[in-house]
Design an enzyme around this catalytic site. Structure first.
Site, PDB file in Angstrom:
ATOM      1  N   GLU A  93      64.874  -6.355  84.858  1.00 27.78           N
ATOM      2  CA  GLU A  93      63.766  -5.878  85.683  1.00 27.78           C
ATOM      3  C   GLU A  93      62.916  -4.854  84.967  1.00 27.78           C
ATOM      4  OE1 GLU A  93      66.696  -4.498  88.742  1.00 27.78           O
ATOM      5  OE2 GLU A  93      65.348  -2.788  88.791  1.00 27.78           O
ATOM      6  N   CYS A 106      57.725   0.608  82.785  1.00 26.39           N
ATOM      7  CA  CYS A 106      59.100   1.000  82.460  1.00 26.39           C
ATOM      8  C   CYS A 106      59.857  -0.291  82.156  1.00 26.39           C
ATOM      9  CB  CYS A 106      59.691   1.734  83.663  1.00 26.39           C
ATOM     10  SG  CYS A 106      61.416   2.166  83.437  1.00 26.39           S
ATOM     11  N   CYS A 113      74.218  -3.096  80.354  1.00 28.55           N
ATOM     12  CA  CYS A 113      74.401  -1.890  79.536  1.00 28.55           C
ATOM     13  C   CYS A 113      75.897  -1.647  79.407  1.00 28.55           C
ATOM     14  CB  CYS A 113      73.752  -0.698  80.240  1.00 28.55           C
ATOM     15  SG  CYS A 113      73.752   0.822  79.261  1.00 28.55           S
ATOM     16  N   CYS A 117      77.657   4.867  82.628  1.00 31.79           N
ATOM     17  CA  CYS A 117      77.396   6.070  83.438  1.00 31.79           C
ATOM     18  C   CYS A 117      77.730   5.770  84.904  1.00 31.79           C
ATOM     19  CB  CYS A 117      75.931   6.493  83.318  1.00 31.79           C
ATOM     20  SG  CYS A 117      75.414   6.805  81.626  1.00 31.79           S
ATOM     21  N   CYS A 120      75.027   4.962  87.707  1.00 36.07           N
ATOM     22  CA  CYS A 120      73.991   3.980  87.387  1.00 36.07           C
ATOM     23  C   CYS A 120      74.317   2.595  87.960  1.00 36.07           C
ATOM     24  CB  CYS A 120      73.845   3.894  85.870  1.00 36.07           C
ATOM     25  SG  CYS A 120      72.681   2.644  85.339  1.00 36.07           S
ATOM     26  N   CYS A 334      65.924   2.131  88.720  1.00 37.07           N
ATOM     27  CA  CYS A 334      66.270   1.099  87.760  1.00 37.07           C
ATOM     28  C   CYS A 334      67.585   0.379  88.068  1.00 37.07           C
ATOM     29  CB  CYS A 334      66.295   1.776  86.409  1.00 37.07           C
ATOM     30  SG  CYS A 334      67.627   1.439  85.367  1.00 37.07           S
TER      31      CYS A 334
END
Ligand code: SAH
Length: 350
Positions: A93, A106, A113, A117, A120, A334
């Site tokens: 996205e 962005c 990923c 974290c 997230c 995000c």
């Protein structure tokens, strides 16, 4: 993935060479290149090319290969969120924000990923793969084409860790800076990293004045390790030393991102501690009230709590801002749209 080559992965010279091998006249390369960087990624719409050439291009090549799978537009502030499907079926996205100074995109740098974290939305899904240069360009050009306007700023704060896909990211940034592509100034680009120390030092030596944001989110190792596994690999002081070195080499200030999580990292004493660690360094702190992600217990603190944290930093003469929340009605934070889509379509359960 199909066998077609991605024209957006190629430099002008590579594209030109590929075309000449196929027997196209030399000026065709320039025509196609101009179309691509004007945002037209559909060969059928390249109206100054012969029909036959358009169909040959469609057989042999793609341009980014992204399809807009979903698009949400905020009724509050016009922020747009795009869900793109890649050629291999993966989804990513991107977000477009409108500011007084222009549009800012962005972008994602990876499918997923691996940094883990805990606050997230992308972390529980892990890393699938790096994005290619063409896929990063494809996001930017598709969005520019969709809005029919120029995008002046690019921030790599979407899904993924840009420094975990270092070479493609550097190629991408240099590509969009070229005068014959998008001519975006390096000063209008920002990379955000969770703090991969050796890459921060490499980046300092790239010789390109791109802004650097470092996701700090804590005043010390103990607090940082609670939410960011990367903190176990590179200690806090080493990270700050690398950032100081970066500022020294580039004469550019580093922005520290600090997402405030109620009761976890937003205590007043942590603001004091942060201020003492950052004192005297060329920096700016960006406070972000944490976006609530389903499956976590994290939430943002009260307005007062955030204000107190900010004032302590201000008193210590640290430049600090609180990030305005954009697109809160369209899951603009995000990773949330991708994650919800994967869950809804039964492709994952976390
Ligand atoms: N991997 C890079 C860039 C992607 S995330 C990085 O870590 O910097 C962009 C920013 O959003 C980072 O500062 C990240 O820590 C932050 N972020 C991620 N999830 C968040 C959430 N739920 N609320 C607030 N900030 C978040």
């Amino acid at each position: 993935m199909d066998e077609k080559q991605d024209l957006l992965d190629m430099t002008y010279e590579e594209l030109s060479e590929a075309f000449s091998r196929m027997g196209f006249q030399s000026f065709r390369a320039k025509q196609v290149y101009n179309w691509l960087y004007s945002g037209q990624l559909n060969f059928d719409e390249m109206t100054n090319l012969p029909k036959e050439m358009r169909s040959t291009l469609s057989e042999k090549f793609v341009a980014g290969g992204l399809k807009i799978a979903n698009k949400l537009v905020s009724k509050i502030d016009g922020t747009r969120k795009y869900l793109f499907e890649l050629r291999d079926g993966n989804i990513i996205e991107s977000v477009l924000m409108k500011y007084r100074y222009g549009y800012s995109a962005c972008l994602s740098t990876q499918v997923g990923c691996r940094m883990g974290c805990t606050f997230c939305a992308s972390a529980p899904l892990g890393l699938v793969r790096n994005l290619t240069v063409g896929e990063m360009l494809g996001q930017l050009l598709s969005i520019a084409h969709d809005i029919g306007d120029r995008i002046s700023h690019v921030v790599l704060m979407g899904i993924g860790e840009p420094f975990d896909n270092y070479d493609n990211v550097m190629t991408f940034l240099r590509r969009i800076n070229r005068e014959d592509t998008l001519n975006i100034s390096f000063r209008k680009m920002t990379i955000s990293t969770c703090g991969i120390v050796p890459r921060i030092l490499d980046f300092a030596h790239e010789g390109i004045p791109v802004n650097l944001s470092v996701s700090l989110h804590a005043p010390n190792d103990e607090v940082r390790r609670q939410t960011m596994p990367v903190a176990r690999r590179w200690p806090y002081d080493e990270l700050l030393a690398a950032c100081r070195k970066y500022a020294e080499i580039t004469s550019r200030r580093v922005t520290y991102e600090y997402s405030l999580i109620n009761g976890v990292n937003d205590l007043p004493e942590y603001a004091e501690m942060l201020a003492s660690k950052l004192k005297g360094t060329l920096c700016h702190v960006n406070l972000i009230p944490v976006n609530k992600v389903e499956g976590t217990n994290y939430d943002k603190g009260s307005r007062q709590r955030i204000e107190t944290f900010k004032q302590i930093l201000e008193k210590a003469r640290i430049a600090v801002t609180v990030r305005r929340e954009l697109g809160s009605d369209i899951m603009a934070a995000c990773g949330q749209l991708r994650r919800n889509t994967l869950i809804e379509t039964g492709r994952c359960s976390v």
